[in-house]
Design a protein around this motif. Structure first.
Motif, PDB file in Angstrom:
ATOM      1  N   ALA A  59       0.842  -1.191   0.000  1.00 45.87           N
ATOM      2  CA  ALA A  59       0.000   0.000   0.000  1.00 45.87           C
ATOM      3  C   ALA A  59       0.877   1.240   0.000  1.00 45.87           C
ATOM      4  O   ALA A  59       2.038   1.197   0.391  1.00 45.87           O
ATOM      5  N   ALA A  60       0.307   2.361  -0.463  1.00 41.00           N
ATOM      6  CA  ALA A  60       1.037   3.626  -0.504  1.00 41.00           C
ATOM      7  C   ALA A  60       0.109   4.760  -0.097  1.00 41.00           C
ATOM      8  O   ALA A  60      -1.098   4.732  -0.384  1.00 41.00           O
ATOM      9  N   GLU A  61       0.650   5.753   0.587  1.00 40.78           N
ATOM     10  CA  GLU A  61      -0.133   6.921   0.969  1.00 40.78           C
ATOM     11  C   GLU A  61      -0.630   7.645  -0.277  1.00 40.78           C
ATOM     12  O   GLU A  61       0.073   7.726  -1.296  1.00 40.78           O
ATOM     13  N   ASP A  62      -1.819   8.204  -0.186  1.00 39.19           N
ATOM     14  CA  ASP A  62      -2.425   8.897  -1.327  1.00 39.19           C
ATOM     15  C   ASP A  62      -1.590  10.079  -1.798  1.00 39.19           C
ATOM     16  O   ASP A  62      -1.572  10.403  -2.987  1.00 39.19           O
ATOM     17  N   THR A  63      -0.884  10.727  -0.858  1.00 39.91           N
ATOM     18  CA  THR A  63      -0.121  11.925  -1.214  1.00 39.91           C
ATOM     19  C   THR A  63       1.035  11.627  -2.169  1.00 39.91           C
ATOM     20  O   THR A  63       1.578  12.544  -2.790  1.00 39.91           O
ATOM     21  N   PHE A 154      10.607 -17.082   6.763  1.00 39.04           N
ATOM     22  CA  PHE A 154      10.804 -15.633   6.722  1.00 39.04           C
ATOM     23  C   PHE A 154       9.584 -15.037   6.034  1.00 39.04           C
ATOM     24  O   PHE A 154       9.303 -15.340   4.869  1.00 39.04           O
ATOM     25  N   VAL A 155       8.859 -14.204   6.774  1.00 38.13           N
ATOM     26  CA  VAL A 155       7.583 -13.681   6.271  1.00 38.13           C
ATOM     27  C   VAL A 155       7.638 -12.172   6.083  1.00 38.13           C
ATOM     28  O   VAL A 155       7.732 -11.422   7.055  1.00 38.13           O
ATOM     29  N   PRO A 156       7.582 -11.677   4.841  1.00 44.92           N
ATOM     30  CA  PRO A 156       7.334 -10.247   4.619  1.00 44.92           C
ATOM     31  C   PRO A 156       5.844  -9.997   4.863  1.00 44.92           C
ATOM     32  O   PRO A 156       4.996 -10.349   4.042  1.00 44.92           O
ATOM     33  N   ALA A 157       5.525  -9.430   6.017  1.00 46.01           N
ATOM     34  CA  ALA A 157       4.119  -9.329   6.429  1.00 46.01           C
ATOM     35  C   ALA A 157       3.399  -8.130   5.831  1.00 46.01           C
ATOM     36  O   ALA A 157       2.166  -8.081   5.859  1.00 46.01           O
ATOM     37  N   GLY A 158       4.132  -7.163   5.315  1.00 47.93           N
ATOM     38  CA  GLY A 158       3.472  -6.004   4.717  1.00 47.93           C
ATOM     39  C   GLY A 158       4.476  -4.979   4.236  1.00 47.93           C
ATOM     40  O   GLY A 158       5.551  -4.823   4.815  1.00 47.93           O
ATOM     41  N   LEU A 159       4.129  -4.307   3.150  1.00 48.34           N
ATOM     42  CA  LEU A 159       4.979  -3.270   2.581  1.00 48.34           C
ATOM     43  C   LEU A 159       4.142  -2.008   2.415  1.00 48.34           C
ATOM     44  O   LEU A 159       3.126  -2.014   1.714  1.00 48.34           O
ATOM     45  N   VAL A 160       4.571  -0.933   3.087  1.00 44.91           N
ATOM     46  CA  VAL A 160       3.845   0.331   3.046  1.00 44.91           C
ATOM     47  C   VAL A 160       4.807   1.437   2.632  1.00 44.91           C
ATOM     48  O   VAL A 160       5.935   1.512   3.141  1.00 44.91           O
ATOM     49  N   PHE A 161       4.358   2.273   1.707  1.00 51.25           N
ATOM     50  CA  PHE A 161       5.153   3.420   1.264  1.00 51.25           C
ATOM     51  C   PHE A 161       4.539   4.694   1.851  1.00 51.25           C
ATOM     52  O   PHE A 161       3.350   4.956   1.660  1.00 51.25           O
ATOM     53  N   ARG A 162       5.379   5.451   2.558  1.00 53.95           N
ATOM     54  CA  ARG A 162       4.928   6.698   3.164  1.00 53.95           C
ATOM     55  C   ARG A 162       5.757   7.862   2.629  1.00 53.95           C
ATOM     56  O   ARG A 162       6.952   7.702   2.350  1.00 53.95           O
ATOM     57  N   ARG A 163       5.119   8.997   2.516  1.00 56.26           N
ATOM     58  CA  ARG A 163       5.819  10.192   2.069  1.00 56.26           C
ATOM     59  C   ARG A 163       6.875  10.560   3.098  1.00 56.26           C
ATOM     60  O   ARG A 163       6.600  10.637   4.300  1.00 56.26           O
ATOM     61  N   THR A 164       8.099  10.773   2.654  1.00 51.97           N
ATOM     62  CA  THR A 164       9.198  11.086   3.561  1.00 51.97           C
ATOM     63  C   THR A 164       9.066  12.519   4.064  1.00 51.97           C
ATOM     64  O   THR A 164       8.996  13.456   3.276  1.00 51.97           O
ATOM     65  N   GLY A 166       9.932  16.117   5.594  1.00 51.59           N
ATOM     66  CA  GLY A 166      11.070  17.024   5.523  1.00 51.59           C
ATOM     67  C   GLY A 166      11.721  17.127   4.166  1.00 51.59           C
ATOM     68  O   GLY A 166      12.714  17.847   4.011  1.00 51.59           O
ATOM     69  N   ARG A 167      11.196  16.422   3.170  1.00 51.38           N
ATOM     70  CA  ARG A 167      11.763  16.510   1.820  1.00 51.38           C
ATOM     71  C   ARG A 167      10.974  17.542   1.014  1.00 51.38           C
ATOM     72  O   ARG A 167       9.763  17.385   0.821  1.00 51.38           O
ATOM     73  N   PRO A 168      11.628  18.607   0.529  1.00 54.51           N
ATOM     74  CA  PRO A 168      10.904  19.675  -0.156  1.00 54.51           C
ATOM     75  C   PRO A 168      10.256  19.255  -1.466  1.00 54.51           C
ATOM     76  O   PRO A 168       9.257  19.827  -1.890  1.00 54.51           O
ATOM     77  N   ASP A 169      10.824  18.238  -2.141  1.00 57.73           N
ATOM     78  CA  ASP A 169      10.253  17.857  -3.435  1.00 57.73           C
ATOM     79  C   ASP A 169       8.913  17.149  -3.297  1.00 57.73           C
ATOM     80  O   ASP A 169       8.096  17.142  -4.210  1.00 57.73           O
ATOM     81  N   GLY A 170       8.674  16.548  -2.101  1.00 57.64           N
ATOM     82  CA  GLY A 170       7.400  15.879  -1.863  1.00 57.64           C
ATOM     83  C   GLY A 170       7.232  14.573  -2.598  1.00 57.64           C
ATOM     84  O   GLY A 170       6.178  13.951  -2.529  1.00 57.64           O
ATOM     85  N   ARG A 171       8.242  14.143  -3.344  1.00 62.33           N
ATOM     86  CA  ARG A 171       8.125  12.914  -4.127  1.00 62.33           C
ATOM     87  C   ARG A 171       8.871  11.739  -3.499  1.00 62.33           C
ATOM     88  O   ARG A 171       8.663  10.603  -3.893  1.00 62.33           O
ATOM     89  N   THR A 172       9.753  12.012  -2.574  1.00 63.68           N
ATOM     90  CA  THR A 172      10.530  10.943  -1.956  1.00 63.68           C
ATOM     91  C   THR A 172       9.676  10.175  -0.965  1.00 63.68           C
ATOM     92  O   THR A 172       8.959  10.756  -0.153  1.00 63.68           O
ATOM     93  N   ALA A 173       9.744   8.862  -1.061  1.00 62.52           N
ATOM     94  CA  ALA A 173       8.955   8.004  -0.177  1.00 62.52           C
ATOM     95  C   ALA A 173       9.862   7.099   0.635  1.00 62.52           C
ATOM     96  O   ALA A 173      10.995   6.804   0.244  1.00 62.52           O
ATOM     97  N   THR A 174       9.346   6.671   1.759  1.00 64.07           N
ATOM     98  CA  THR A 174      10.034   5.700   2.603  1.00 64.07           C
ATOM     99  C   THR A 174       9.279   4.382   2.543  1.00 64.07           C
ATOM    100  O   THR A 174       8.074   4.332   2.815  1.00 64.07           O
TER     101      THR A 174
END
Length: 218
Positions: A59-63, A154-164, A166-174
């Protein structure tokens, strides 16, 4: 006690109350510092066959506006599985990794006995308070590992992308990849962590997150 002393105590109490409320407000506004990623405990798995289950949640944040990248859920999951398996195999070769494709093959050869690896329902293992793996997942993993020949999963239980932040470009995700290691013989989680990595696209962020599990390597 004089009237002047009483007023002085009341004033001091009022100032202390304001100070405590002010400190409390500042504390609530602060973002909690995430726990550092725990390194993969490869020493305890060296020379063993370890199952690597398919990812079931991404999943990924809408932003981030990455909707088009995840419109095909199966494609996103398969690409994530490929990145995770490739990096673990390359960076932890002392472990014999049995990846999602091989697990599916094993399950297809034992219909009615082994559960479909893509239907294990592992995302709930992201909860940090879970130690004992409940049934039916416990039974499913024990059965699957009986066919694979090994103990640990070994279980990858979930992958989430969040907007990083403090980044001025607003495109970098964690990328936050929640992973657990299960001892299928006793049905317990022996190790868990959240691997994090930043990038301007999901696959770069995920790659850096997986690499954080094996520090000391480029």
């Amino acid at each position: 006690m004089t009237r002047r002393s009483t007023k002085l105590l009341q004033a001091n109490y009022f100032l202390l109350l304001l100070a405590s409320l002010s400190c409390g407000g500042k504390k609530s506004e602060q973002q909690p510092t995430p726990a550092p990623t725990a390194p993969l405990p490869t020493a305890g798995m060296a020379g063993q066959r370890v199952a690597l289950t398919p990812l079931a949640l991404v999943a990924a944040e809408d932003t981030l506006h990455w909707d088009t990248l995840f419109v095909n859920r199966r494609t996103a999951l398969d690409k994530s599985d490929s990145i995770i398996a490739m990096l673990l195999t390359a960076r932890a070769p002392e472990v014999t990794w049995v990846g999602p494709a091989e697990l599916r093959h094993v399950a297809r050869r034992a219909p009615g006995i082994a559960a479909d690896p893509d239907q294990l329902g592992t995302p709930f293992l992201r909860a940090s308070n879970i130690i004992d793996v409940p049934d039916p997942l416990r039974y499913q993993l024990r059965t699957l590992m009986g066919l694979v020949g090994g103990r640990y999963v070994f279980v990858p239980a979930g992958l989430v992308f969040r907007r990083t932040a403090g980044r001025p470009d607003g495109r970098t995700a964690t990328a936050e990849l929640s992973v657990v290691l299960i001892d299928s013989r006793i049905g317990k989680i022996g190790w868990r962590t959240i691997a994090r990595g930043e990038g301007d696209n999901p696959w770069t962020a995920l790659t850096r997150a997986v690499k954080s599990l094996t520090p000391g390597l480029p």
